[in-house]
Design a protein around this motif. Sequence first.
Motif, PDB file in Angstrom:
ATOM      1  N   GLY A 121       1.100   6.148  -7.837  1.00 35.32           N
ATOM      2  CA  GLY A 121       1.309   7.168  -6.846  1.00 35.32           C
ATOM      3  C   GLY A 121       2.082   7.406  -5.927  1.00 35.32           C
ATOM      4  N   LEU A 122       2.442   6.198  -5.191  1.00 37.11           N
ATOM      5  CA  LEU A 122       3.903   6.276  -4.265  1.00 37.11           C
ATOM      6  C   LEU A 122       5.063   6.340  -5.166  1.00 37.11           C
ATOM      7  CD1 LEU A 122       2.914   3.315  -1.900  1.00 37.11           C
ATOM      8  CD2 LEU A 122       2.924   5.527  -1.383  1.00 37.11           C
ATOM      9  N   ALA A 123       5.241   5.719  -6.298  1.00 40.23           N
ATOM     10  CA  ALA A 123       6.329   6.040  -7.031  1.00 40.23           C
ATOM     11  C   ALA A 123       6.739   7.551  -7.404  1.00 40.23           C
ATOM     12  CB  ALA A 123       6.386   5.315  -8.646  1.00 40.23           C
ATOM     13  N   ALA A 124       5.547   8.486  -7.903  1.00 40.06           N
ATOM     14  CA  ALA A 124       5.450   9.642  -8.025  1.00 40.06           C
ATOM     15  C   ALA A 124       5.974  10.498  -6.905  1.00 40.06           C
ATOM     16  CB  ALA A 124       4.026  10.195  -8.587  1.00 40.06           C
ATOM     17  N   ALA A 125       5.327  10.267  -5.581  1.00 38.39           N
ATOM     18  CA  ALA A 125       5.575  10.743  -4.398  1.00 38.39           C
ATOM     19  C   ALA A 125       7.308  10.597  -4.082  1.00 38.39           C
ATOM     20  CB  ALA A 125       4.742  10.523  -3.512  1.00 38.39           C
ATOM     21  N   ILE A 126       7.655   9.361  -4.060  1.00 42.15           N
ATOM     22  CA  ILE A 126       9.145   9.046  -3.766  1.00 42.15           C
ATOM     23  C   ILE A 126       9.810   9.760  -4.696  1.00 42.15           C
ATOM     24  CG2 ILE A 126      10.878   7.298  -3.806  1.00 42.15           C
ATOM     25  CD1 ILE A 126       8.451   5.535  -2.889  1.00 42.15           C
ATOM     26  N   ASP A 127       9.708   9.895  -5.912  1.00 43.21           N
ATOM     27  CA  ASP A 127      10.488  10.484  -6.721  1.00 43.21           C
ATOM     28  C   ASP A 127      10.671  11.973  -6.394  1.00 43.21           C
ATOM     29  OD1 ASP A 127      12.375  10.921  -8.995  1.00 43.21           O
ATOM     30  OD2 ASP A 127      11.123  10.098 -10.412  1.00 43.21           O
ATOM     31  N   GLY A 168      15.125   3.879  -4.863  1.00 40.62           N
ATOM     32  CA  GLY A 168      15.504   3.140  -3.791  1.00 40.62           C
ATOM     33  C   GLY A 168      14.650   2.064  -2.942  1.00 40.62           C
ATOM     34  N   CYS A 169      13.924   1.460  -3.851  1.00 37.11           N
ATOM     35  CA  CYS A 169      13.145   0.429  -3.119  1.00 37.11           C
ATOM     36  C   CYS A 169      13.184  -1.008  -4.137  1.00 37.11           C
ATOM     37  CB  CYS A 169      11.676   0.735  -2.786  1.00 37.11           C
ATOM     38  SG  CYS A 169      10.856   1.759  -4.198  1.00 37.11           S
ATOM     39  N   GLY A 170      13.885  -1.132  -5.074  1.00 33.19           N
ATOM     40  CA  GLY A 170      13.954  -2.228  -5.850  1.00 33.19           C
ATOM     41  C   GLY A 170      14.606  -3.424  -5.294  1.00 33.19           C
ATOM     42  N   GLN A 171      15.551  -3.418  -4.210  1.00 34.49           N
ATOM     43  CA  GLN A 171      16.383  -4.561  -4.037  1.00 34.49           C
ATOM     44  C   GLN A 171      15.399  -5.317  -3.236  1.00 34.49           C
ATOM     45  OE1 GLN A 171      19.274  -5.442  -5.052  1.00 34.49           O
ATOM     46  NE2 GLN A 171      18.533  -7.398  -4.266  1.00 34.49           N
ATOM     47  N   PRO A 172      14.617  -4.578  -2.214  1.00 35.27           N
ATOM     48  CA  PRO A 172      13.542  -5.787  -1.271  1.00 35.27           C
ATOM     49  C   PRO A 172      12.617  -6.395  -2.429  1.00 35.27           C
ATOM     50  CG  PRO A 172      13.351  -3.356  -0.959  1.00 35.27           C
ATOM     51  CD  PRO A 172      14.511  -3.469  -1.869  1.00 35.27           C
ATOM     52  N   MET A 173      12.388  -5.718  -3.481  1.00 27.95           N
ATOM     53  CA  MET A 173      11.112  -6.405  -4.323  1.00 27.95           C
ATOM     54  C   MET A 173      11.797  -7.571  -4.898  1.00 27.95           C
ATOM     55  SD  MET A 173       9.209  -3.170  -5.461  1.00 27.95           S
ATOM     56  CE  MET A 173       8.385  -1.863  -4.473  1.00 27.95           C
ATOM     57  N   VAL A 174      13.140  -7.396  -5.487  1.00 26.69           N
ATOM     58  CA  VAL A 174      13.650  -8.366  -6.081  1.00 26.69           C
ATOM     59  C   VAL A 174      14.044  -9.575  -5.287  1.00 26.69           C
ATOM     60  CG1 VAL A 174      15.751  -8.998  -7.552  1.00 26.69           C
ATOM     61  CG2 VAL A 174      14.318  -6.944  -8.203  1.00 26.69           C
ATOM     62  N   ASP A 175      14.538  -9.212  -4.135  1.00 27.39           N
ATOM     63  CA  ASP A 175      14.786 -10.219  -3.037  1.00 27.39           C
ATOM     64  C   ASP A 175      13.557 -11.011  -2.702  1.00 27.39           C
ATOM     65  OD1 ASP A 175      17.338  -9.246  -2.834  1.00 27.39           O
ATOM     66  OD2 ASP A 175      17.102  -8.161  -1.165  1.00 27.39           O
ATOM     67  N   GLN A 200       0.998  -7.505  -5.268  1.00 30.27           N
ATOM     68  CA  GLN A 200       1.144  -6.036  -5.186  1.00 30.27           C
ATOM     69  C   GLN A 200       1.039  -5.521  -3.776  1.00 30.27           C
ATOM     70  OE1 GLN A 200      -1.688  -3.889  -7.846  1.00 30.27           O
ATOM     71  NE2 GLN A 200      -2.246  -2.181  -6.614  1.00 30.27           N
ATOM     72  N   TYR A 201       0.605  -6.109  -2.762  1.00 32.22           N
ATOM     73  CA  TYR A 201       0.350  -5.774  -1.470  1.00 32.22           C
ATOM     74  C   TYR A 201       1.838  -5.665  -0.929  1.00 32.22           C
ATOM     75  CZ  TYR A 201      -0.398 -10.996  -0.763  1.00 32.22           C
ATOM     76  OH  TYR A 201      -0.485 -12.322  -0.792  1.00 32.22           O
ATOM     77  N   TYR A 202       2.697  -6.633  -1.242  1.00 31.33           N
ATOM     78  CA  TYR A 202       4.136  -6.488  -0.845  1.00 31.33           C
ATOM     79  C   TYR A 202       4.915  -5.125  -1.387  1.00 31.33           C
ATOM     80  CZ  TYR A 202       4.271 -11.173   1.374  1.00 31.33           C
ATOM     81  OH  TYR A 202       4.319 -12.308   2.183  1.00 31.33           O
ATOM     82  N   PHE A 203       4.534  -5.148  -2.854  1.00 29.98           N
ATOM     83  CA  PHE A 203       5.177  -4.048  -3.611  1.00 29.98           C
ATOM     84  C   PHE A 203       4.645  -2.746  -2.826  1.00 29.98           C
ATOM     85  CE2 PHE A 203       5.354  -0.967  -7.024  1.00 29.98           C
ATOM     86  CZ  PHE A 203       6.284  -1.723  -7.891  1.00 29.98           C
ATOM     87  N   GLU A 204       3.413  -2.487  -2.511  1.00 29.27           N
ATOM     88  CA  GLU A 204       3.100  -1.430  -1.852  1.00 29.27           C
ATOM     89  C   GLU A 204       3.651  -1.098  -0.457  1.00 29.27           C
ATOM     90  OE1 GLU A 204      -1.053  -0.933  -2.017  1.00 29.27           O
ATOM     91  OE2 GLU A 204      -1.170  -1.019  -4.015  1.00 29.27           O
ATOM     92  N   GLU A 205       3.871  -2.269   0.294  1.00 35.15           N
ATOM     93  CA  GLU A 205       4.457  -2.267   1.347  1.00 35.15           C
ATOM     94  C   GLU A 205       5.730  -1.671   1.592  1.00 35.15           C
ATOM     95  OE1 GLU A 205       5.422  -5.164   5.560  1.00 35.15           O
ATOM     96  OE2 GLU A 205       5.259  -6.175   3.389  1.00 35.15           O
ATOM     97  N   TYR A 206       6.651  -2.188   0.552  1.00 34.41           N
ATOM     98  CA  TYR A 206       7.964  -1.933   0.416  1.00 34.41           C
ATOM     99  C   TYR A 206       8.117  -0.352   0.024  1.00 34.41           C
ATOM    100  CZ  TYR A 206       8.827  -6.983   0.571  1.00 34.41           C
ATOM    101  OH  TYR A 206       8.840  -8.276   0.798  1.00 34.41           O
ATOM    102  N   MET A 207       7.112  -0.014  -0.841  1.00 33.14           N
ATOM    103  CA  MET A 207       7.306   1.399  -1.093  1.00 33.14           C
ATOM    104  C   MET A 207       6.911   2.304   0.001  1.00 33.14           C
ATOM    105  SD  MET A 207       5.796   1.563  -5.112  1.00 33.14           S
ATOM    106  CE  MET A 207       6.758   2.850  -5.527  1.00 33.14           C
TER     107      MET A 207
END
Length: 536
Positions: A37-43, A81-88, A126-133
């Motif tokens: 849902g967050l990916a859809a909204a950000i896009d 715009g949120c890939g880098q913090p997840m990879v880091d 997933q909680y980090y994933f959602e936080e970064y989104m």
Amino acid sequence: MNKIFEVPLYAYDRSPDQDAPAPVRHKVAVIGAGPVGLAAAIDLAQQGIEVVVLDDNDKVSFGSRAICFAKRPLEILDRLGCGQPMVDKGVQWNLGKVFFDDRQVYDFNLLPEEGHARPAFINLQQYYFEEYMVNRVRELQEQGAPIEIRGRNKVEAIGTHPDHVKLEVETPEGSYTLEADWLIACDGAGSPTRRMLGKDFVGRVFEDNFLIADVIMDADFPTERWFWFDPPFNKGQSALLHKQPDGVWRIDLQLGWDIDKEREKRPENVIPRLKAMLGEEVQFELEWVSIYTFQCRRMEQFRHGRVIFAGDAAHQVSPFGARGANSGLQDTDNLIWKLKLVMEGKAPESLLDSYDMERVHGADENILNSSRSTDFITPKSEMSRILRDAVLDLSEHHEFARPLVNSGRLSVPCTYDGSPLNSADALDGPARTRPGSPCPDAPLGDEFLLPKLADKFTLLTIDADAPDLIEEDGVEVTRLALSIKDDATLALKERYLGDNDSGVYLIRPDQHVAARRPSFDEPQIRAAIRRATGKE
């Protein structure tokens, strides 16, 4: 123990909609503030489309839940715009090992070639994933993008109409009504939206269960995916081990079908199982425990008028192969550019039917692979078990047997073969970049190809002439001109030209190939643009 999932990230705040004299109409409403849902909204927000996200919670998911995020979704997240913090933050890995009893029978590398910006996988709770989104949402809001998350806003009823959707929303301060031109349902496997519309899944529920335990411990296991068939610590069953950030390890233990789920989740029953696996001397702490039942199911259609389903709300697979959240992100990647063109009047509404066609194809591919994995991991007859064990024995010393071992065919991006948006292939080039395929990355000096494709139609020319801009019936296509003379690694040539000296690719906003030609032919390219936007 990590308490991030206890912190409200989008706490309830009274909306002006609740005091409006009549229902306020929004462009798009998204139900569910999970990863999809967050990916859809950000896009949508990045494309300048107003969107409101409604979620009955006010914080990230409890427990790590989805943890394996594949290369293609990471590339999608880069575009968002949120890939880098997840990879880091994430634990990067390419290598997997398979064990039978107490023997390693073989290992495999999921990304053996060089020249990609992103790894095969990262492991990230997933909680980090959602936080970064959510952080990305906040960034967009600061930039003035039209995006809003409403926590503690639970959708209780949905009314569908030819030109809009009406939603009844419950909040801590009572209910209110809003309207949306379009509704995207990303409210998970138990989707209340699906239930309210009277829709259901078709598919299989497998008679088996797995215990998931997120364990905090200081261990020296390597950063790899380890899968056991019939291990000494879980005889007759299977097990899986993954490393996550912060000293958290994901352990999956097969339990069988006829179990008491609540009893099996109790610490006094989980801890002895983990000690049998890890050893009595290993000190650990339980962070999260759950039990899942294998399911491989989907809705018959993902689009129902102005209500469109994505992620687990539309399809479910067993977790082997990390195909759940990864496929959900590919859903929204496929959907949003099409919805944008339709909303702008630059494409017919029937273009959205290609979302249904292409992503049902993707779901069926995931379900097929997931079902085969589950059948191999959990054989349903003695003969099936004998055959499986023979394959595992052979794989230790004979390479021909290794492709037959199925501990989960790990997520790869879907190729939309047969899509009505594809033009006939006019270039005898590499199979991996045929029409319908996702564009593979390639190094371009100190940069990479995929970020240059952005989120618009692109005409990629490799040693071929073409206009810098083409406009076809309101759709703009910008040129990206490259040359293999600057391709020191030859990755661009190998992945896009093969034995050809030049090539021209029409690439969709979701970075899938729509058409390819050996050289620029304006009538053919214009026809390909019309076809890729649902006009032919």
